[in-house]
Structures are given as structure tokens and as C-alpha cells.
Design an enzyme around this catalytic site. Structure first.
Site, mmCIF file in Angstrom:
data_model
loop_
_atom_site.group_PDB
_atom_site.id
_atom_site.type_symbol
_atom_site.label_atom_id
_atom_site.label_comp_id
_atom_site.label_asym_id
_atom_site.label_seq_id
_atom_site.Cartn_x
_atom_site.Cartn_y
_atom_site.Cartn_z
ATOM 1 N N GLU A 155 -3.720 -10.590 0.152
ATOM 2 C CA GLU A 155 -4.599 -10.660 1.852
ATOM 3 C C GLU A 155 -6.051 -10.980 1.333
ATOM 4 O OE1 GLU A 155 -4.437 -6.618 2.865
ATOM 5 O OE2 GLU A 155 -2.011 -6.494 2.499
ATOM 6 N N GLU B 234 0.428 -0.996 -0.351
ATOM 7 C CA GLU B 234 0.263 -0.325 0.000
ATOM 8 C C GLU B 234 0.804 1.089 0.337
ATOM 9 O OE1 GLU B 234 -2.762 0.264 -0.482
ATOM 10 O OE2 GLU B 234 -4.270 -1.336 -0.381
HETATM 11 C C1 IPT Z 1 -4.673 -3.886 3.750
HETATM 12 C C2 IPT Z 1 -4.058 -3.225 4.118
HETATM 13 O O1 IPT Z 1 -3.049 -3.894 3.353
HETATM 14 C C3 IPT Z 1 -3.517 -4.241 5.630
HETATM 15 O O2 IPT Z 1 -2.258 -3.687 6.009
HETATM 16 C C4 IPT Z 1 -4.324 -4.341 6.500
HETATM 17 O O3 IPT Z 1 -4.487 -2.826 7.100
HETATM 18 C C5 IPT Z 1 -5.834 -4.661 5.774
HETATM 19 O O4 IPT Z 1 -6.282 -3.690 4.356
HETATM 20 C C6 IPT Z 1 -6.664 -4.748 6.629
HETATM 21 O O5 IPT Z 1 -6.438 -5.166 7.601
HETATM 22 S S1 IPT Z 1 -5.034 -1.928 2.508
HETATM 23 C C7 IPT Z 1 -7.000 -2.088 1.873
HETATM 24 C C8 IPT Z 1 -7.224 -0.647 2.065
HETATM 25 C C9 IPT Z 1 -7.732 -3.251 1.374
#
Ligand code: IPT
Length: 993
Positions: free
Chosen positions: A502, A423
Site C-alpha cells: 500500500e 494487518e
Molecule cells: C492500512 C490498511 O491496511 C488499509 O486497509 C487501509 O485501512 C489503509 O490503511 C488506510 O486507508 S493500515 C494503516 C495503519 C497504515
């Protein structure tokens, strides 16, 4: 006026002074001394005007003492400030590269002894494995240099300053610096020297760095070595005793790649390591080498020629008391736990972990995506204006971070991909990092999710893509452009392997739909699986003013800007307890699939592994009648190769006539491993072999007459139509319950609702439920009637200011000598939302015998929901009332056990009440929840300690529950599992214990 002496905190340059080039973190026999331990410490609220503390003779007698490694905000009981949690937000003004004058600064001092025999060393080096965020270093009053890059190693040449005997090292650490703009990861801000400090003697003729690239092809191993050493260090000898390999290189030019002959490959499944030494006359370095070759062929990501599917976790370094301070035993246990839950991969979100973690990953077996310490997410707030990722002023800082990341960990076979960070938008500095990695390490691809259009990375990566979107990426047929891509860019991305860096946001109770993602991986080979967000909650153990311990989240330390409990989104609770979602994950990710073929009387055993066969497994079967074991044995399964399938005959199963018959097959470890004992279950499947039995119909009655409703029917006593006692103990209910304490997913108001018809963009389900008054239903009794052996009430249930209602007909009757309750639930027209549940609630005051446990036959042993049912199996289970609920960091819906057939409530081991459920005409069975609090009470508590003391147990029998989804960061509940208002019947038979 910004003081001159602090101007350097706004410097984007990553290091200064005698900072040395990055190199591997090696196990060397060169002398070293740990400087961990107690240091003198002083904290200032701003950068102090002078650095006089660095002088040798400075009197630190009135300073405190602090452990190194540690974070100062987790020491001294608040005396040194408190942790701050933010996700995307910067906890300081977005004014790059500047930070506020209010910049907590920790000064550290300690003495150390340098052994006299070190004077022969060519150089003396001081290594810092992790300091957040910027530090300056002095030795014996001489300024040595400084560095930033909190989760990266920094070594300084201190040769000119040290002397045998007593020395003084002084370190000044600033919480905020220009580097903080690059370290906006979703976690606590935790300043301090939080990893080891080591003094290292570098011998003349030593080996500065070694890189062993150990490849594997067709059964053969090959080593390509890079030795960084003076010519005087040669000859250098490499030995692999187990392979009988010894190479002596007389001069640097002699170091050429060579074949080592037949080897066992390294994989996450069989993490075969070979001990290697690389020695000169002056120094010997010990490495553990794994032979494996990483490669991208077309849209496949391959190791040793075989496609890898990541069953991964995003792993932050977090501990409730130590923060990011590494504890090897805890980390090892954490990784062993991952293995036990069928996890095979780790993304080191979003920075390199402690270097020892990679040794553990090599040894236990994980595919690791090693991520650089980089995130600038907070620039999103200002439309990415000024984002360092595309500003040449930050280029060197970016490159420095990437170099330190790759160089430190380049020897690990577990590391199969480099990730530039997380990010950080996109821009030239990221492209420069990728170019540098491509040139330096041709053996590992580059990952970075933010390169949406695929300009400089080798794999296509996304986060939180929905199931249909993931499917569109996997399939070739679709010409639809991918997110943020033109058709041509989409085509480019489709030529690459895809992974979800993720997905399945595990905040609170959830996620649902793990199995839907998994199914896609087996359908579309371009899809290489992904990494759950995230492995564990980051709660910090603290206490309320009255001393009650609890796990704190954002806001609990009085932060000005924070992101609440968004930091509690792990599959493991802060205290290491696996949540039901981790069990669900284990069931979904099981590497062996067992498929029953009733016709043929066989079970197919399919290995979904990367390369290991099933020779390490044993297969067991058992037959249960209504959850009671009647037969069991071993299943002889021939060894199945990775990707192959074998079929074996099923054992004979004795089918019961008056009970359900279930056959269960488990694949278990045949022998102990480093992470589990023999017998550990890695895969399970069940087959329902029950003889069909019709449900009893409802007796029709015509003799209803009005009554005052005061009567006794078997074990039930009623006053004015209301139940007052069951089996002699006070009970109230049943009462219609449509509310559940909203989960974090229910509370989320994300815009991402396209895939589900159950949600409204920008409005959470929980908001809609509260608007509709589901949490505050009122009842109007319309009639009470009876016959000789039955009582019937009709009620209208609705909420203030609502024109919609639910008609509830309750019939108590004696059927074949047993008490039956039948509840007909019929919604009126006009309900707009999904419902969290359709249930009835009984309240059981403690009296002399509090209900404290339950035993049931149904799905268990853990909670389950319509989109999270894979870990649940049919069986007979028991649990204390306490253990029926999960201690989510923010209290919310928990404890639902699905498809219950029989339920017994007990008190101190004695049966209090027995219920059995009659399936409805579609064969559906209710679930139950048993706890000490009502959904309304749970919904009001922000932490477990806020739940009121209770003198009542609450039993809710649910005809249905809404799914979980993962809307806290991702898609809402899949339509199939969204509960629309509908008519339902609940039928229970009740008897005394
Ligand atoms: C995403 C981040 O990469 C991760 O670090 C964490 O914050 C997660 O979200 C949520 O818990 S970024 C999000 C804008 C999808």
C-alpha cells in the site's frame, strides 16, 4: 445469560457438518442450478431462540422477500438496519471470541426444484460463494452444517437431504460471530448472502478438482496437472486444441508433467490464454490456461525470467448500491478502466474477490496478489493482547481461510503471489498459513506485510513507507536497520524483492509524490513497485431527508463507532469518475518513456514494459502555437523490445515569434484492444520549443498623490480605492487569499512528519492554518494614491489575535492601452506555518450573465498541484465552471489549474473577461481556481449537499499553492513542494470580452 442456542456464534471453528473440502471454482458441464433470486427473509435483532423456521412445513407467509445475493442492510430502506463503517475499530466490544447478544440475524428460506434426472448424480452439493459472517444451513428440515469466512466459498454435501422435485432450503445468517474478529478490514460491515448460491450435481465418475500448473521457459510450455477424482473417473483426457495437445491418462498414476512444445507466454501485457478441457466420461471441465513461471531469484521477483514492476491498485469489492455484491459488467469495465490508466496489477485487498474477477484478470492481463480474507487490526487498540494470529485456538480458522483462498483460485495465471491477509499483527497462525502455502503451491511466493522481520514470507513488503525510507530499502549501501528489524533481520529483508503493498493513499485531493516513488523503481531493481491505496471510494448512495442524493460515508447512518470519510480514499469517485490523481497515476506509470534530445534533434523511445515490445503502438506528434495546432504527423519508430531504447529524428518544428511553441509526442494504441480503442494514448511527452521573449518591465512612476480613489481606468471602475466594476460588470476584489479548504491530507495529524520540515507531529496543517487565522483574514487599508493612469493601494492583512501580517500593494495601471494589475504580497516576520496558497480572489456576482465556463492556455486539462503535475500538459483548454471542480466526497480544495498564461471567463458562450498573466522575474506563472464557493464555504461542508446555494463566481489567481502530500495515511508534502510564506508578485493584463 447467553442463550444456549447462540453459543456457536462464539465458536472459533470455521465450519461444521457436511462442509466439504475446498476446491477450485471450475467451469464444468455438470448440471447446476442457480439459487439466486428472491428468498423469503426475516430479520431478528438477536439470535432467535429456536430454529423452527428451518422446518419444511414452516409458514413463512408473513415474511418479506429479499434478493439473493444482497446485503440486508442495503435492502428495505433501513428496515433491516444500516451499514456500519469502521477502519481499524471493532464495532463491538473486544472480547474474543464473543460477540454481543445484539446480533442481527437474518433467516432466509426458499423452495427449489431439483430435476428428476439429477437422481443419478453421485452427490448433490450446495455452494455458497459468500455469506457474511456466519451461517447455518438446513435442507428439507435436515440440518446440513454451517460455516464462516465471509469472502470464501463453502460447499455442503446435501445429497442425503434433497429429493427430485420441490425442496426447501433454510439459511440462518448472523452478522456477528467469532469470525468477525478475523474480518476487521477497512470497509463497511455488510451482512447477508452477498454472493451466488448454486446447487450442483456431482456425477459419478466426475472430476472433483483440477489444477493445471502451466509453466513457461525458453519459448516452451509445460503442464503439470493435479486431478482430484475417483479412480473410476479415469481415463481422463486433457486437450489443448490450439496446440494439438491431447493427453489421455488411463489411471491416476499416469498423470505426470509433460511438455507442450512452443507456446506464447502469458503476461499482464500480453495475456495469452489457451482453451483447455479436462474430461472424463462423466464430466468435462473448461479452463483457460496461461503459460508463465513465477520465480524469486535473489532480490528479484520474476515472471518468465523477467523482473515485474507492479503498477498496482488495491481493489476492494464495493459498489454504491450493491455493496460487495458482484456485477460482472461493472467489474469488467472497472478492470478495463485500470488498463486504460496504465495499471498492471491488483492486490485483492483484503479478501478473495468474486471468483469471476480472476477470469477477467487472466483475460485482460493483471499481475494479481491474491489476499486471504483476514484482518484483526482492531487488536491494535489493546496492544495486540489476545490477537487471534498468535492464539492456537484460532489456528484451524486461519488455515481454513488460507486453504479456501488458495484452492479456489489456484488455476489462474494472473495470480502470481498469495497474501496471508492484512494487518493481523504477527504470530504462529500466520506462520502456519505460510508453511501450508509453501508446501501446497511451490510456484507462487507468500506475501504478508505484517511479517516485518521476514520470518515466514518470501517478499519484503511495507505500507506507506516514505520516499527516503523506500530508497533506503532499495539501496544496498545503507546499513541502517529497517523498520522493526534488527541489523540481522534487516540484512535478511534486503535479500528479498521489495514491494509497497500500500502506498500513495488516495483520500480526497491527492496524493502527491507519485512520480518520486516511480523514480525509485527505475533506480533500484530490488524495488518492485507497489499498490496504490486504493482503487475506488466506497461511498454508499443514499439521500438526505429532503431527497437529495449523495454518497454516504462513516457516520452518515448514525453509527455509534465509525471512521468518517476514511472510506473515501480511492482514485475513482463512488460514481466511477476517475479523479485527477488517477490521471496523474497514468502519466507517472506510462510504460513508454519519451525523452527529447534537442542537441541531436531526436527523441529516445524507451520501453519500460515487462516483456511486450512496442509493435502494438503508434507514435504521433503535433506542434502547437499558444495551444493552437499548427502541424502534426506520425513518427516512424522502429519496434522497441521491452527494456530497450530506440532513437528517432524529430519532425521539423516551426517556431513562432509571438507565441509559445510546444511539440507533443503521444504513444497510442495502433489497434483496438479488449480495454481501449485504437488511438488510446498510453504515454505523452512535451517539449518547449518557444523562442525566448522578455516580460515587460514595470514602468516607474514618481507622481503618486493621495486620492479618494474614485475613478475609472480603462475597463476598471473604482470607488474609494476599491474595484467595483470590470468590463461593465460588478466585481469585488482582489482580496488576499491564503486559505484553501483543507484537503484530507491537510486535515491529518499523523505523527509521520520526519521527512518534511513543513509539518508538526500530531498537529494537522489545517489546525495550524486555523490557529493562524488564514481562514479569517481582515484588511486595513493604509493608503490610496493615484497618477493620471494608475491607482495604488497599500493594505495590511492579518487575523484577529495575530501579530503577523501581510502587506499587500495593489497597482492598477494602463500599459500600452491595456489594463494591468500588479499585486505585491509581502509577509511580515513571524509566520510559523506553511501556507496553503498565496493568491488573490475576485468575486463576480451573477447579475444578468453568470460566469459559467472558462477557456485557458496553461496547464490542463485537469487540476494540478506542485507535487502532482505529471498529468498536466501545456495547451489550450476549456471547461464549464461546474467541471472545473472535482466532487470529492467531503468538499475540499479542488480545481487549481497551474501555470496559466491566458484565461477567458465566459457566460453562455460569450466572453466576459480576458486575463493574461505576466511571468514574474523568475519566470513563474500563477494558477487559477474558478468555482461557486469560497474556500471558507467549502471548508464548512462535510458533504457536497451542505454547500450553500451560490449567486457568485469566485476567481482565485494563485501565485503559488502548497503541495498535496499523502499525510491522511503517509508522508506529508515533500519539502520542495511545501509553500513557505514568501513574497510574491502577481501581474495580470485584463481586457473586456
Ligand atoms: C492500512 C490498511 O491496511 C488499509 O486497509 C487501509 O485501512 C489503509 O490503511 C488506510 O486507508 S493500515 C494503516 C495503519 C497504515
Amino acid at each position: 445469560m447467553p442463550s444456549q442456542n447462540s453459543a456457536y456464534v462464539s465458536d472459533t471453528a470455521p465450519g461444521r457438518g457436511a462442509l466439504r473440502a475446498a476446491r477450485s471454482w471450475l467451469h464444468s458441464d455438470a448440471p447446476s442450478r442457480s439459487l439466486d433470486g428472491h428468498w423469503r427473509f426475516r430479520l431478528s435483532p438477536t439470535v432467535p431462540a429456536a430454529a423452527d423456521f428451518a422446518a419444511e412445513g414452516f409458514d413463512d407467509g408473513d415474511w418479506d422477500s429479499i434478493p439473493v445475493p444482497s446485503h440486508w442492510v442495503l435492502q428495505g430502506d433501513g428496515a433491516y438496519g444500516r451499514p456500519i463503517y469502521t477502519n481499524v475499530q471493532y464495532p463491538f466490544p473486544i472480547d474474543p471470541p464473543h460477540v454481543p447478544d445484539e446480533n442481527p440475524t437474518g433467516d432466509y428460506r426458499r423452495h427449489f426444484d431439483m430435476p428428476a434426472d439429477w437422481s443419478g448424480a453421485e452427490r448433490v452439493v450446495l455452494r455458497f460463494d459468500g455469506v457474511e459472517s456466519l451461517f447455518r444451513l438446513w435442507v428439507n428440515g435436515e440440518e446440513i452444517g454451517g460455516a464462516s469466512g465471509s469472502r470464501l466459498a463453502h460447499e455442503f454435501d446435501v445429497t442425503s437431504a434433497v429429493r427430485p422435485g420441490d425442496n426447501v432450503v433454510a439459511v440462518r445468517v448472523h452478522q456477528w460471530s467469532a469470525a468477525s474478529y478475523l474480518e476487521d478490514q477497512d470497509q463497511w460491515w455488510l451482512p447477508g448472502i452477498f454472493r451466488d448460491v448454486t446447487l450442483i450435481a456431482r456425477p459419478a465418475g466426475g472430476i472433483e478438482d483440477v489444477w493445471l500448473r502451466a509453466g513457461y521457459e525458453d519459448g516452451q510450455g509445460r503442464i503439470e496437472a493435479e486431478i482430484t477424482a475417483d479412480a473410476a473417473a479415469f481415463p481422463v483426457t486433457l486437450r489443448v486444441p490450439e496446440l494439438g495437445v491431447e493427453r489421455v491418462w488411463a489411471a491416476p498414476d499416469d498423470v505426470v508433467p509433460f511438455d507442450v512444445g512452443a507456446v506464447d507466454p502469458w503476461s499482464a501485457e500480453r495475456p495469452r490464454l489457451y482453451d483447455v478441457t479436462v474430461s472424463s466420461a462423466a464430466e468435462s471441465i473448461a479452463l483457460r490456461v496461461g503459460f508463465r513461471t513465477v520465480e524469486i531469484r535473489g532480490d528479484r521477483f520474476l515472471v518468465n525470467g523477467r523482473r515485474v514492476v507492479f503498477h498496482g491498485m488495491n481493489r476492494h469489492e464495493t459498489h454504491p448500491e450493491r455493496g460487495r455484491v458482484f456485477d460482472e459488467e461493472h467489474a469488467r469495465e472497472d478492470l478495463a478502466r485500470m488498463k486504460r490508466f496504465n495499471v498492471n496489477a491488483i492486490r485483492t485487498s483484503h479478501y478473495p474477490p468474486h471468483p469471476r474477477l480472476l477470469d477477467l484478470a487472466d483475460e485482460l492481463g493483471f499481475w494479481v496478489v491474491l489476499e486471504c480474507d483476514l484482518e484483526t487490526h482492531g487488536f491494535d487498540k489493546v496492544g495486540w493482547t489476545g490477537n487471534p494470529s498468535d492464539d492456537p485456538a484460532w489456528r484451524e480458522a486461519y488455515l481454513d481461510r488460507m486453504r479456501r483462498t488458495l484452492e479456489r483460485d489456484k488455476n489462474h495465471p494472473s495470480v502470481v503471489m498469495w497474501s496471508l491477509g492484512n494487518e493481523a499483527g504477527t504470530g504462529g497462525n500466520l506462520a502456519a498459513m505460510a508453511a501450508w502455502v509453501h508446501a501446497r503451491d511451490t510456484g507462487r511466493p507468500v506475501h504478508y506485510e505484517g511479517d516485518h522481520t521476514g520470518e515466514y514470507t518470501d517478499v519484503y513488503s511495507r505500507m506507506y513507507a516514505s520516499v527516503p525510507e523506500t530508497e533506503r530499502i532499495g539501496s544496498d549501501g545503507s546499513r541502517s536497520p529497517l523498520m522493526n528489524c534488527t541489523p540481522a533481520q534487516s540484512a535478511r529483508q534486503r535479500t528479498k524483492p521489495f514491494l509497497l503493498c500500500e502506498y500513495a493513499h488516495a483520500m480526497g485531493n491527492g496524493p502527491g509524490a507519485l512520480d518520486q516513488y516511480e523514480a525509485l523503481v527505475h533506480e533500484y531493481p530490488r524495488l518492485h513497485g507497489g499498490f496504490v491505496w486504493e482503487w475506488r471510494d466506497h461511498g454508499i448512495l443514499t439521500t438526505t431527508p429532503d431527497g437529495t442524493p449523495y454518497y454516504a460515508y462513516g457516520g452518515d447512518f448514525g453509527e455509534t463507532v465509525h471512521d468518517g470519510n476514511f472510506v473515501m480514499d480511492g482514485m475513482l469517485l463512488s460514481d466511477d469518475v476517475p479523479t485527477p490523481s488517477l490521471h496523474e497515476y497514468k502519466a507517472v506509470a506510462q510504460p513508454v518513456r519519451l525523452t527529447f534530445d534537442s542537441g541531436a534533434g531526436e527523441v529516445a523511445v524507451t520501453s519500460l514494459r515487462h516483456s511486450a515490445d512496442t509493435s502494438d503502438l503508434r507514435f504521433r506528434w503535433r506542434v502547437e502555437h499558444d495551444g493552437r495546432l499548427v502541424d502534426s504527423g506520425d513518427l516512424e519508430v522502429p519496434v522497441v523490445a521491452a527494456g530497450e531504447s530506440g532513437r528517432v529524428p524529430l519532425p521539423p518544428v516551426a517556431v513562432a515569434h509571438d507565441a509559445e511553441t510546444w511539440l507533443t509526442v503521444d504513444a497510442v494504441l495502433a489497434a483496438d484492444t479488449a480495454w481501449a480503442s485504437a488511438g488510446h494514448v498510453i504515454a505523452t511527452a512535451q517539449q518547449d520549443r518557444s523562442a525566448r521573449r522578455p516580460s515587460p518591465g514595470v514602468r516607474s512612476r514618481t507622481d503618486w498623490r493621495d486620492t479618494d480613489g474614485t475613478l475609472t481606468l480603462g475597463i476598471a471602475e473604482f470607488v474609494e480605492g476599491s474595484l467595483v466594476r470590470l468590463a461593465g460588470r460588478p466585481v469585488t476584489g482582489p482580496r488576499l487569499e491564503l486559505f484553501r479548504a483543507p484537503t484530507d491530507n491537510d486535515e491529518s495529524a499523523s505523527e509521520e512528519v520526519e521527512e518534511s520540515d513543513a509539518a508538526v507531529a500530531g498537529v494537522s496543517q489545517a489546525t495550524l492554518w486555523r490557529e493562524d487565522g488564514l481562514d479569517r483574514l481582515t484588511v486595513r487599508r493604509m493608503s490610496v494614491e493615484r497618477t493620471a493612469d494608475a491607482l495604488r493601494t497599500l493594505s495590511k492583512v492579518s487575523a484577529a489575535n495575530s501579530g503577523s501580517w501581510v502587506t499587500v500593494e495593489t497597482v492598477w495601471s494602463i500599459e500600452g492601452g491595456e489594463l494591468e494589475l500588479r499585486v505585491e504580497i509581502e509577509p511580515s516576520r513571524g509566520w510559523r506555518t506553511v501556507w496553503p496558497r498565496i493568491g488573490i480572489r475576485f468575486d463576480l456576482p451573477d447579475g444578468t450573465a453568470p460566469v459559467d465556463a472558462a477557456e485557458w492556455f496553461g496547464l490542463g486539462p485537469l487540476e494540478s498541484y506542485p507535487d502532482s503535475l505529471r498529468a498536466a500538459r501545456t495547451g489550450r483548454f476549456s471547461s464549464t465552471l461546474r467541471d472545473l471542480s472535482v466532487d470529492y466526497a467531503r468538499p475540499q480544495e479542488t480545481g487549481h489549474r497551474s501555470q496559466v498564461r491566458q484565461l477567458t471567463l465566459t457566460s453562455a458562450g460569450a466572453e466576459v473577461l480576458r486575463l493574461s498573466a505576466v511571468p514574474d522575474t523568475r519566470g513563474r506563472r500563477p494558477g487559477f481556481t474558478l468555482g461557486r464557493h469560497t474556500p471558507q464555504q467549502i471548508a464548512r461542508a462535510a458533504h457536497p449537499f451542505e454547500l450553500p446555494d451560490s449567486t457568485t463566481s469566485h476567481l482565485i489567481v494563485d501565485a503559488a499553492q502548497h503541495g498535496l502530500g499523502s499525510r491522511a495515511c503517509g508522508p506529508d508534502v515533500w519539502p520542495e513542494f511545501a509553500l513557505r510564506p514568501e513574497s510574491r508578485t502577481i501581474r495580470l493584463r485584463l481586457s473586456a470580452g
